[in-house]
Write a protein that holds these residues in place. Structure first.
Motif, mmCIF file in Angstrom:
data_model
loop_
_atom_site.group_PDB
_atom_site.id
_atom_site.type_symbol
_atom_site.label_atom_id
_atom_site.label_comp_id
_atom_site.label_asym_id
_atom_site.label_seq_id
_atom_site.Cartn_x
_atom_site.Cartn_y
_atom_site.Cartn_z
ATOM 1 N N PHE A 150 0.931 -1.290 0.265
ATOM 2 C CA PHE A 150 0.292 0.342 0.109
ATOM 3 C C PHE A 150 0.870 1.487 -0.059
ATOM 4 O O PHE A 150 0.916 2.320 -1.009
ATOM 5 C CB PHE A 150 -0.435 0.500 1.329
ATOM 6 C CG PHE A 150 -1.848 1.140 1.471
ATOM 7 C CD1 PHE A 150 -3.391 1.384 0.178
ATOM 8 C CD2 PHE A 150 -1.779 2.270 2.389
ATOM 9 C CE1 PHE A 150 -3.765 1.741 0.588
ATOM 10 C CE2 PHE A 150 -3.493 2.637 2.098
ATOM 11 C CZ PHE A 150 -3.822 3.172 0.843
ATOM 12 N N GLN A 151 1.873 1.075 0.635
ATOM 13 C CA GLN A 151 3.190 2.018 1.167
ATOM 14 C C GLN A 151 3.791 2.351 -0.623
ATOM 15 O O GLN A 151 3.857 3.542 -0.655
ATOM 16 C CB GLN A 151 3.698 2.380 2.013
ATOM 17 C CG GLN A 151 3.506 2.556 3.270
ATOM 18 C CD GLN A 151 2.739 3.579 4.074
ATOM 19 O OE1 GLN A 151 3.424 5.112 3.292
ATOM 20 N NE2 GLN A 151 1.493 3.951 4.694
ATOM 21 N N VAL A 152 3.720 1.764 -0.930
ATOM 22 C CA VAL A 152 4.680 1.419 -2.165
ATOM 23 C C VAL A 152 3.647 2.089 -3.445
ATOM 24 O O VAL A 152 4.129 2.474 -4.288
ATOM 25 C CB VAL A 152 5.059 0.334 -2.811
ATOM 26 C CG1 VAL A 152 6.153 0.542 -4.558
ATOM 27 C CG2 VAL A 152 6.149 -0.276 -1.755
ATOM 28 N N ALA A 153 2.643 1.208 -3.426
ATOM 29 C CA ALA A 153 1.351 1.929 -4.559
ATOM 30 C C ALA A 153 1.269 3.871 -4.440
ATOM 31 O O ALA A 153 1.395 4.630 -4.879
ATOM 32 C CB ALA A 153 -0.058 1.098 -4.163
ATOM 33 N N ILE A 154 0.916 4.026 -3.243
ATOM 34 C CA ILE A 154 1.179 5.189 -3.137
ATOM 35 C C ILE A 154 2.587 6.254 -4.074
ATOM 36 O O ILE A 154 1.664 7.365 -4.239
ATOM 37 C CB ILE A 154 1.339 6.009 -1.655
ATOM 38 C CG1 ILE A 154 -0.084 5.094 -1.077
ATOM 39 C CG2 ILE A 154 1.171 7.522 -1.594
ATOM 40 C CD1 ILE A 154 -0.295 6.280 1.019
#
Ligand code: BGC
Length: 535
Positions: free
Chosen positions: A175-179
């Motif tokens: 999720f963090q990498v997606a942001i």
């Protein structure tokens, strides 16, 4: 506990057989939720630096930005409250919407909430793509913000509830990498469309619809989570979904655990009163300060306004957008570095190193800008000085992306016991959104008022937050949530708030993980569950 160990092992095996159907789709939903958020963060700066866009919507800013560099105060050329409202209105809307999304999650479930968020976001992307006036732009941004509020509140929870425990940590990371990937994609889109003669900005704004379409369709076809069905009293449905996603009829133990966890959560009637109790003071203070400090690093000055900032220091349209792509890339790569090292080096090391690195870079950038523009704001950047400024801005972004970026979400999420978890997480999300809004709204005005001193202003906060981490934030690496009280009790300052009988008092009642042996996995699971939000 040999038996427990066996259960965990066999759960992992069973789970692996069914990775394809639910977990991969869940990952896609998570990624698109994060992409939606990141895309919005990264897109507005490039758009507000595009000539055609400025001419159409903000002609006075355009005239100022075009005036020759000797006539214009460079620090003030983009200063317009309306222009910043275009960027920041989204975060105010997201802040308000996250409360509504919380209620919607309880009443209608995760699936409906994601669906509604995706649809509202889609409408916003269309209104922005076809905007004729500033009102349409701002209304579009507000709708996007509502969509982001709904998605950010729901997607991480959805994932944590669907996924087997052993991949929850990994999903939080996704999720963090997606942001950050969303931010980078937005930078790339801005760079690509800037080559178009007309309407490039419409594409930039309209393409936000792509991740939203994926999430909306995902929400139509995905089932709701077992926990969500239990929460709404639909126990039979919950059990059959659990059987499907675990790929076995034999889910009685886990189902029982879910029922118990849900019962405990239901009994916590007053989390907002609980969280104010003296024994939760460490968590409350850390959870108020970490999102506040994360925004006061000044990171969103770069994320929102990199192209405008690069234009301010004298770069042309193209190179400004290219420089934004480079900072976006540094951001993604450094986030991955953090995720690979956070459990090895620990949170404190990354916070302290990242803080030191950001501090040095901010001071150097301030001095470089001062050397070219002084306080008058008149003059031009020489090429080598401009390049040096970009290099230090990249180092600053790297410092943030392996410290305050992911840890600003991770640490608050791992310090709450069950009884105050949702209240604490709501505080974390709302403080973050509030200060994202504030920085987005006042940055260009502050730049005009403080000039290069603005970078010293943020540097001052970085000193304060680094000292705060040093003295007040204990290491939480590998500490199971149910043992967190021991950490406070051993801390030189926080120990005075923890009653002697409270060690071990914060029971972890969420028993999705079936073995005590697996406390690390259990811990990771919590991190995901609370990755960026609350329900
Ligand atoms: C912050 C955002 C920021 C992003 C940059 C996140 O952790 O909450 O405000 O734009 O990092 O990568």
């Amino acid at each position: 506990m040999a038996g427990g160990g066996f259960v965990v092992e066999s759960t992992v095996k069973r789970y692996e057989g069914h990775l394809t159907a639910y977990v991969v789709i869940s990952c896609i939903v998570a990624a698109t939720g994060g992409l939606m958020f990141g895309y919005d963060i990264g897109i507005s700066g490039g758009v507000t630096s595009m000539e055609e866009f400025l001419k159409k919507f903000f002609p006075s800013v355009y005239r100022k930005s075009e005036a020759s560099s000797t006539d214009t105060n460079q620090y003030c050329k983009f200063d317009s409250q309306l222009l910043t409202l275009f960027t920041s209105s989204l975060y105010l809307a997201a802040l308000v919407a996250s409360f509504a999304a919380s209620a919607s999650n309880k009443l209608f479930g995760r699936k409906i909430t994601m669906l509604v968020g995706g649809i509202i976001f889609l409408v916003g992307a269309f209104i922005n793509g076809f905007a004729q006036d500033v009102a349409m732009l701002i209304i579009g941004r507000i709708l996007l913000g509502i969509g982001v509020g709904f998605a950010n509140t729901t997607v991480p929870v959805y994932l944590s509830e669907m996924a087997p425990p052993n991949i929850r940590g990994a999903l939080n990371i996704c999720f963090q990498v997606a942001i950050t990937s969303g931010i980078l994609i937005a930078n790339l889109v801005n760079y690509g469309v800037s080559k178009m003669k007309h309407n490039g900005w419409r594409w930039s704004l309209g393409l936000a619809a792509v991740p939203a379409l994926i999430m909306t369709f995902g929400a139509i076809f995905l089932p709701d989570t077992p926990n969500s069905f239990i929460q709404r009293g639909k126990h039979d449905k919950a059990k059959s979904i659990l059987q499907s996603i675990r790929g076995t009829q034999n889910v009685d133990e886990e189902f029982q655990d879910l029922l118990e966890a849900s019962e405990v959560a239901r009994q916590v009637k007053h989390p907002w009163t609980n969280i104010r109790k003296r024994q939760y003071r460490p968590q409350l203070i850390i959870t108020l300060l970490i999102p506040f400090f994360q925004q006061l690093t000044g990171i969103n000055v770069i994320m929102f306004y990199a192209p405008v900032l690069f234009k301010t220091i004298g770069m042309g349209d193209n190179s400004s957008l290219m420089a934004a792509v480079i900072t976006g890339l540094v951001n993604v790569i450094s986030t991955i570095v953090s995720l690979l090292t956070v459990d090895k080096f620990g949170r404190r090391f990354l916070f302290l190193e990242g803080g030191g690195q950001m501090l040095i870079c901010q001071i150097v950038v301030a001095l470089l800008i001062a050397s070219q523009f002084g306080t008058s704001g008149h003059g031009e950047f020489s090429k080598p000085v401009g390049n040096a400024a970009i290099a230090f801005i990249c180092l600053y972004v790297a410092g943030f992306a392996w410290s305050w970026g992911p840890l600003g979400w991770l640490v608050p999420s791992e310090i709450f016991p069950m009884e105050i978890r949702s209240a604490g997480q709501s505080i974390n999300v709302s403080v973050n959104m509030l200060f994202t809004f504030v920085i987005g709204q006042v940055f260009l005005t502050l730049l005009c008022a403080f000039k290069y001193g603005l970078f010293f202003f943020f540097a001052g906060f970085v000193i304060i937050m680094t000292v705060f981490i040093f003295f007040f934030v204990p290491e939480t690496k590998n500490v199971p949530i149910e043992e967190m009280n021991r950490v406070w009790k051993a801390h030189w300052f926080w120990k005075r708030y923890i009653p002697d009988d409270a060690v071990g008092l914060a029971h972890d009642t969420d028993n999705n993980v079936q073995s005590n042996n697996n406390s690390n996995e259990k811990d990771k699971g919590k991190n995901v569950e609370l990755g960026s939000t609350s329900v």
